[in-house]
Design an enzyme around this catalytic site. Sequence first.
Site: not given
Length: 199
Positions: A62, A72, A132, A168
């Site tokens: 991603h 992140k 995260y 995905d």
Amino acid sequence: MKIRPLTIEGAFEVTPLQHGDSRGTFLEWYRFDALAAAVGHPLNLAQANLSTSARDVVRGIHFADVPPGQAKYVTCVSGSVLDVVVDIRVGSPTFGTWEAVPLDDEERRAVYLAEGLGHAFCALTEGATVAYLCSSTYRPGHEHGIDPLDPELGIRWPAGTPLLSTKDAAAPSLAEALATGLLPTFDACSKHIETVSRT
């Protein structure tokens, strides 16, 4: 807290100092000042995410449009995962390469990745829980993916049969994303990070 750069510019591995006794363990899993000193600017926190995954689930690759992108700071709070950073920045010296860091609830490592880098992970245990911190909020239409099973990337996932979401599984290969202009450029990412560093 030990912070070391990975081979991909803009990615770092963070190993916290743990204090344990018969009661359990205490650690600082995130320190804004220590990370800012290593990265060169603070991580502006806008959103915090948490996911749980069955064993062999692969999430990613991603990334978000730059600007603003989405930096992140990732850790595994329960179980274990193999966390993967992918350089998808067109013009980067390490474009098309990836690096993996094991994250688990024993070593308590974390990974920081700058805006413009691709992110994915594979759950190595049942119920692997990943938390995260993100520098920007989720923006529908500005979040994208790359096929984590793209043979040209050659990521060695530690799963017999990787389990992917429908989204995905339908993501383009790196070459397809490059051909359609979907990928961020190394120059745009560098300029954006310079702007963030000045604020």
